[in-house]
Design a protein around this motif. Structure first.
Motif, PDB file in Angstrom:
ATOM      1  N   UNK A 160       0.822  -1.217   0.000  1.00  0.00           N
ATOM      2  CA  UNK A 160       0.000   0.000   0.000  1.00  0.00           C
ATOM      3  C   UNK A 160       0.859   1.272   0.000  1.00  0.00           C
ATOM      4  N   UNK A 162       2.693   2.525   2.299  1.00  0.00           N
ATOM      5  CA  UNK A 162       2.418   3.255   3.530  1.00  0.00           C
ATOM      6  C   UNK A 162       3.439   2.829   4.584  1.00  0.00           C
ATOM      7  N   UNK A 179      -6.856  -0.097  13.751  1.00  0.00           N
ATOM      8  CA  UNK A 179      -7.984   0.722  13.316  1.00  0.00           C
ATOM      9  C   UNK A 179      -7.520   1.829  12.369  1.00  0.00           C
ATOM     10  N   UNK A 180      -6.409   2.456  12.749  1.00  0.00           N
ATOM     11  CA  UNK A 180      -5.870   3.528  11.926  1.00  0.00           C
ATOM     12  C   UNK A 180      -5.440   2.977  10.567  1.00  0.00           C
ATOM     13  N   UNK A 183      -8.353   2.155   8.415  1.00  0.00           N
ATOM     14  CA  UNK A 183      -9.008   3.360   7.883  1.00  0.00           C
ATOM     15  C   UNK A 183      -8.273   3.855   6.645  1.00  0.00           C
ATOM     16  N   UNK A 184      -6.939   3.904   6.726  1.00  0.00           N
ATOM     17  CA  UNK A 184      -6.156   4.396   5.591  1.00  0.00           C
ATOM     18  C   UNK A 184      -6.267   3.431   4.407  1.00  0.00           C
ATOM     19  N   UNK A 186      -8.576   1.097   3.659  1.00  0.00           N
ATOM     20  CA  UNK A 186      -9.904   1.108   3.021  1.00  0.00           C
ATOM     21  C   UNK A 186     -10.052   2.332   2.121  1.00  0.00           C
ATOM     22  N   UNK A 187      -9.508   3.456   2.579  1.00  0.00           N
ATOM     23  CA  UNK A 187      -9.545   4.675   1.778  1.00  0.00           C
ATOM     24  C   UNK A 187      -8.747   4.515   0.495  1.00  0.00           C
ATOM     25  N   UNK A 188      -7.548   3.946   0.608  1.00  0.00           N
ATOM     26  CA  UNK A 188      -6.706   3.755  -0.580  1.00  0.00           C
ATOM     27  C   UNK A 188      -7.370   2.806  -1.568  1.00  0.00           C
TER      28      UNK A 188
ATOM     29  N   UNK B 111      -8.519  10.754   2.601  1.00  0.00           N
ATOM     30  CA  UNK B 111      -7.500   9.708   2.733  1.00  0.00           C
ATOM     31  C   UNK B 111      -6.141  10.339   3.051  1.00  0.00           C
ATOM     32  N   UNK B 114      -6.144  11.441   6.635  1.00  0.00           N
ATOM     33  CA  UNK B 114      -6.092  10.269   7.517  1.00  0.00           C
ATOM     34  C   UNK B 114      -4.671   9.713   7.573  1.00  0.00           C
ATOM     35  N   UNK B 115      -4.012   9.656   6.422  1.00  0.00           N
ATOM     36  CA  UNK B 115      -2.633   9.169   6.375  1.00  0.00           C
ATOM     37  C   UNK B 115      -1.714  10.035   7.206  1.00  0.00           C
ATOM     38  N   UNK B 122     -12.920   8.184   8.209  1.00  0.00           N
ATOM     39  CA  UNK B 122     -12.295   7.296   7.242  1.00  0.00           C
ATOM     40  C   UNK B 122     -13.230   7.103   6.055  1.00  0.00           C
ATOM     41  N   UNK B 123     -12.637   6.872   4.884  1.00  0.00           N
ATOM     42  CA  UNK B 123     -13.408   6.541   3.688  1.00  0.00           C
ATOM     43  C   UNK B 123     -13.585   5.031   3.657  1.00  0.00           C
ATOM     44  N   UNK B 124     -14.831   4.573   3.671  1.00  0.00           N
ATOM     45  CA  UNK B 124     -15.090   3.134   3.735  1.00  0.00           C
ATOM     46  C   UNK B 124     -15.397   2.518   2.381  1.00  0.00           C
TER      47      UNK B 124
END
Lengths: 194, 323
Positions: A160, A162, A179-180, A183-184, A186-188, B111, B114-115, B122-124
């Motif tokens: 990813x 990251x 969790x963090x 979140x990242x 799922x966004x990517x 995103x 959040x990074x 968060x974008x789900x």
């Protein structure tokens, strides 16, 4: 006996997602070959468990595979290959299979079967996987944390792009960190390729 | 970050929507206690939300988007569904392109934030072609409501003091309460500073778009002087309530700020927020000074943005005089 856990995605309750987890798999090369030959009996998403960070991570790709299948907007050839494709942050299907799919050396395997037609049930999936997969079936609990026992944090971070996102030690034991990271990631996955 | 309030949910799996229904019923009850949003025009949601068995509760309707509360991916994951319906007055092709571009811009900014560790939802998931985006649900209340609550509370406190004639003791308590509130203001300043550090400007930074996610799940509800017999206990409640995390929401107008316009864009964010504070109450306006003070210390370029704010304020006044 093969344990199959069935998840129902909110908004797509009528299309359950069947998930089975195996350890000490010894016929990964055979299974991969069936995929390459597009053997219709092996229409699954076979995933290397090292790349899955949480149940939600897996369900996110499952949701998009079901969604794109039902809205006729698949980018990959089949719903199950779409699932593998959706996990990857880039738009390359081959690369998605290399990173997330089963490899010849995979020993911890997650098999996902999307129930897009009525005749696919947890029982039929369990019966077929019992014959097809040589390995020890691992029961998956309600929260699916068993799915993450083999997570390879370094591989995930690298894929990813990251650095240091997912905790070290190969496995995120720290919930805040997980969790963090989730979140990242799922966004990517959501903004991938667009 | 404080943990999200968890719902008791023994079976994430298998049949039925019962956990999510339960969750959403609770939410509905919560909703009913609050003033209901204005009536909604009926829109057909895109699949799978058209005929979903999962509850969808309308929350707000902006100029561009419809916002629903629902669950996503697991029945125990509360989520926000943001849908931008097609605009009938636009050419269909242009409409799809604009919708896609705006949703994608919002998702990208979220995103990125959040990074970088900025507290945002968060974008789900999402489907740009269909016009929807699913975001993490942020528990808590808007800072707007916290300010209203605070102003109301200040009101009875002053009255109570007058009635009982409690001089010095009352003042001491007041300072403690103020401190909790000032601390909240500093957190807002730092949150905005952190956002700006990433190169993102919000574009619509009102107090309604800043959430206070509490560390303790339930806010103190007593705003009447007789409601709480134990003052110390209530003080603790208030501090715990205000001790949550600041989460910035609604990035529908956010943008990656260009270097040339960055200072101006940041100053405008601050100006919009200042106006929002001023619109609440004169007391709240006084609190805003603390937001700016914390903002000024939050990143190296902050002082320059504050200087620019002076200019934006003047220009703002000038404009209103001319208008």
């Amino acid at each position: 006996m093969v344990h199959v856990r069935t998840y129902r995605l909110p908004h797509y309750e009528q299309y359950p997602v069947h998930v089975a987890l195996f350890r000490d798999v010894s016929n990964a090369a055979f299974l991969r070959k069936q995929l390459l030959e597009a053997n219709e009996d092996f229409d699954y998403a076979f995933l290397d468990a090292s790349m899955i960070i949480s149940l939600t991570h897996l369900l996110s790709a499952s949701f998009m595979a079901v969604h794109r299948s039902l809205t006729n907007s698949l980018k990959a050839r089949t719903p199950h290959s779409e699932l593998v494709f959706r996990l990857h942050p880039n738009n390359n299907i081959g690369e998605s299979y290399r990173k997330f799919g089963i490899s010849d050396t995979t020993t911890a395997l997650i098999a996902v079967k999307l129930s897009l037609s009525q005749d696919i049930t947890a029982e039929t999936v369990a019966a077929h996987l019992g014959e097809a997969v040589q390995g020890e079936s691992v029961q998956i609990g309600d929260d699916g944390h068993e799915l993450t026992n083999w997570t390879d944090a370094n591989k995930v971070n690298e894929t990813y792009k990251t650095p240091n996102l997912l905790g070290k030690n190969g496995h995120a034991s720290d919930n805040t960190n997980l969790e963090h990271a989730q979140a990242v990631i799922l966004g990517l996955m959501t903004i991938k390729g667009s | 970050m404080p943990p999200e309030p968890t719902t008791d949910n023994p079976s994430t799996t298998s049949t039925s929507t019962s956990p999510s229904e339960q969750l959403l019923q609770e939410q509905q009850q919560e909703q009913q206690q609050q003033p209901q949003p204005q009536t909604h025009t009926h829109h057909t949601l895109p699949p799978p939300f058209t005929h979903t068995p999962t509850p969808l509760i309308p929350l707000t309707q902006g100029a561009e988007a419809l916002v629903y509360r629902t669950t996503f991916l697991t029945p125990s994951t509360p989520a926000i569904l943001k849908y931008r319906p097609p605009k009938p007055y636009r050419h269909p092709t242009l409409d799809r392109r604009l919708t896609k571009a705006r949703l994608l811009a919002e998702a990208r900014v979220l995103v990125r934030c959040r990074r970088e560790g900025v507290a945002v939802p968060a974008v789900l998931g999402g489907d740009w072609e269909a016009g929807w985006l699913c975001l993490e649900f942020v528990a808590g209340e808007t800072v707007r409501r916290v300010l209203d609550w605070w102003v109301e509370r200040e009101g009875w406190r002053v009255k109570g003091k007058e009635g009982e004639g409690e001089g010095e003791e009352g003042e001491g308590e007041g300072e403690e309460r103020d401190e909790a509130m000032l601390d909240l203001m500093r957190k807002i300043g730092r949150a905005v500073g952190k956002l700006h550090t990433t190169g993102v400007v919000h574009g619509d930074l009102t107090t309604s778009n800043i959430m206070l996610r509490p560390s303790s799940p339930s806010p103190p509800t007593s705003t009447s002087p007789n409601a709480s017999p134990n003052v110390d206990e209530e003080e603790e409640d208030v501090s715990a309530y205000l001790a949550g995390t600041i989460v910035l929401i609604d990035f529908g107008l956010a943008a990656q700020s260009l270097r040339q316009t960055q200072e101006e864009d940041r100053a405008v964010d601050l100006y919009v927020l200042e106006r929002a504070f001023a619109a609440t109450h004169p007391t709240a306006e006084r609190l805003f000074g603390e937001v700016l003070r914390a903002y000024g210390e939050s990143y190296p370029g902050a002082k320059a943005s504050l200087r620019r704010l002076e200019g934006v304020r003047l220009r703002g006044r000038k404009r209103s005089m001319l208008g």
